[in-house]
Design an enzyme around this catalytic site. Structure first.
Site, PDB file in Angstrom:
ATOM      1  N   VAL A   9       2.932  -9.405  34.290  1.00 51.24           N
ATOM      2  CA  VAL A   9       2.316 -10.538  33.603  1.00 51.24           C
ATOM      3  C   VAL A   9       1.889 -10.140  32.197  1.00 51.24           C
ATOM      4  CG1 VAL A   9       0.275 -12.041  33.565  1.00 51.24           C
ATOM      5  CG2 VAL A   9       1.570 -11.760  35.680  1.00 51.24           C
ATOM      6  N   GLU A  10       1.310  -8.956  32.066  1.00 51.75           N
ATOM      7  CA  GLU A  10       0.756  -8.553  30.779  1.00 51.75           C
ATOM      8  C   GLU A  10       1.813  -8.302  29.716  1.00 51.75           C
ATOM      9  OE1 GLU A  10      -2.284  -8.527  29.746  1.00 51.75           O
ATOM     10  OE2 GLU A  10      -3.199  -9.048  31.644  1.00 51.75           O
ATOM     11  N   THR A  11       2.796  -7.467  29.998  1.00 52.39           N
ATOM     12  CA  THR A  11       3.726  -7.045  28.936  1.00 52.39           C
ATOM     13  C   THR A  11       5.176  -6.943  29.388  1.00 52.39           C
ATOM     14  OG1 THR A  11       3.338  -4.693  29.432  1.00 52.39           O
ATOM     15  CG2 THR A  11       1.913  -5.718  27.780  1.00 52.39           C
TER      16      THR A  11
END
Length: 382
Positions: free
Chosen positions: A168-170
């Site tokens: 989700v983040e990167t």
């Protein structure tokens, strides 16, 4: 005493409190219609996977604007305080503010979503639980399975949750942000856009600017060598500077913490963060429930990011609880609004709320869980 001019520019890394696709992603993303949210947490992509993130496009297109921050009283007071409290040389701090650039794109990106925009869980879910991330997650899990297992053994965090967060983040390090972190933090610490909580937000970013300077001094690097999201989050897990100093770990054993270049450090640091924020080994995360009309259950929604009600209290308030929900745990009742579709209701445990400490959003936490599960299912189905 090391001054900032003595800091050698080498690569390293990181931050974690996902403020980026977090604080704003949480707000913006939860209120999506057909558009995704920031990452802000550093992953800003439209539903069409091939479109580049808005954050990246703005970062590449913008010509930074020169601003003489040293003429601002608040900056002078910051220099005085930071020099006195942390031993930084005043001349070096002044040099930092001469180098810092005001970023109008950061101000635009950090703005909260327009009021009245309907929240849309389906759109939020589909932005993150999609083929590109699932495929990348499978490859990441395959490559780093021994490291993920070690993180579980040491911190009690399941591989699918770590995989979900980093996806989700990167997208597993593919989109970690292109903004110079000092530019971002100076802009938001002293020129944050108008908002009801403007003063508290500026205080927060000033604190993160101090954390960045301390981190750079401790690691012998130029703070301007750190790139990150439009909120100042860095590396694979998008830790804020304060979080990297408090929660990140050296998990590859090379003697340094590098969340920008070491997937192993990113894995261990995510696990460390969750363990320090209340994760309980082998406990469940959330159960889908139904609610009865005209009962007291709405009083249980919005009671903070913690599990504080028993199963019997939920049932007494009109929540229809499945038989497999343990009576020995505490829960919180969360709602996922979904545009014109029925609202989803869930009983969330302390493990669910541990994820919300990474990003204070029900939508974010559920997307992390769903992405991790999707990757796990695809690996099992091969």
């Amino acid at each position: 005493m090391k001054t900032l001019s003595h800091l050698a520019a080498t690569a390293i890394a990181a931050v974690a409190f996902c403020l980026p696709v977090s604080i704003v992603l949480a707000a913006q993303a939860a209120q999506v219609t057909t558009e995704p949210t920031e990452r802000g947490s550093a992953n800003k992509k439209k539903m069409a996977v091939k479109k580049r993130p808005k954050q990246l496009a703005l970062a590449e297109a913008e010509t930074p604007e020169f601003t003489n921050f040293l003429q601002w009283r608040a900056v002078t007071e910051f220099i005085d305080q930071t020099s006195a409290e942390h031993g930084f040389d005043r001349d070096e701090l002044q040099s930092l503010f001469r180098r810092a650039q005001y970023l109008d794109s950061v101000v635009r990106l950090i703005n909260p979503p327009r009021p009245g925009k309907a929240k849309n869980w389906t759109a939020y879910h589909d932005r993150f639980v999609e083929p590109r991330r699932v495929k990348a997650g499978m490859e990441f899990w395959d490559r780093y399975e021994p490291v993920l297992q070690r993180a579980h053994d040491e911190f009690g965090i399941p591989a699918e949750i770590i995989v979900g967060i980093l996806g989700v983040e990167t997208i597993y390090g593919q989109d970690t942000g292109k903004f110079r972190v000092p530019d971002v933090l100076v802009t938001l610490a002293f020129a944050h856009p108008n908002a009801p909580n403007r003063e508290s937000r500026m205080a927060y970013f000033r604190g993160e600017l101090v954390q960045t300077l301390l981190y750079a001094r401790e690691n012998g690097i130029d703070p301007f060598s750190l790139n990150g999201s439009y909120a100042g989050a860095i590396g694979w897990p998008q830790f804020m500077p304060g979080s990297v100093r408090n929660f990140a770990v050296d998990f590859d054993g090379d003697g340094k913490i590098d969340l920008r270049n070491s997937p192993q450090d990113a894995i261990g640091s995510v696990a460390s963060f969750l363990a320090r924020h209340g994760w309980r080994t082998d406990h469940p995360m959330a159960y889908r429930v139904q609610v009865m009309p005209d009962r007291r259950w709405p009083e249980l929604i919005g009671q903070g990011l913690k599990a504080q009600f028993s199963r019997s209290q939920m049932e007494e308030a009109g929540v229809i609880v499945p038989d497999d929900v343990p009576a020995t745990l505490s829960y919180g009742l969360i709602d996922l609004e979904d545009d014109d579709r029925p609202v989803q209701y869930w009983l969330a445990t302390n493990n669910f709320f541990a994820i919300t400490q990474y990003n204070r959003s029900y939508y974010y936490a559920m997307a992390v869980i769903e992405l991790g599960r999707a990757v796990s299912r695809q690996r099992s189905a091969r």
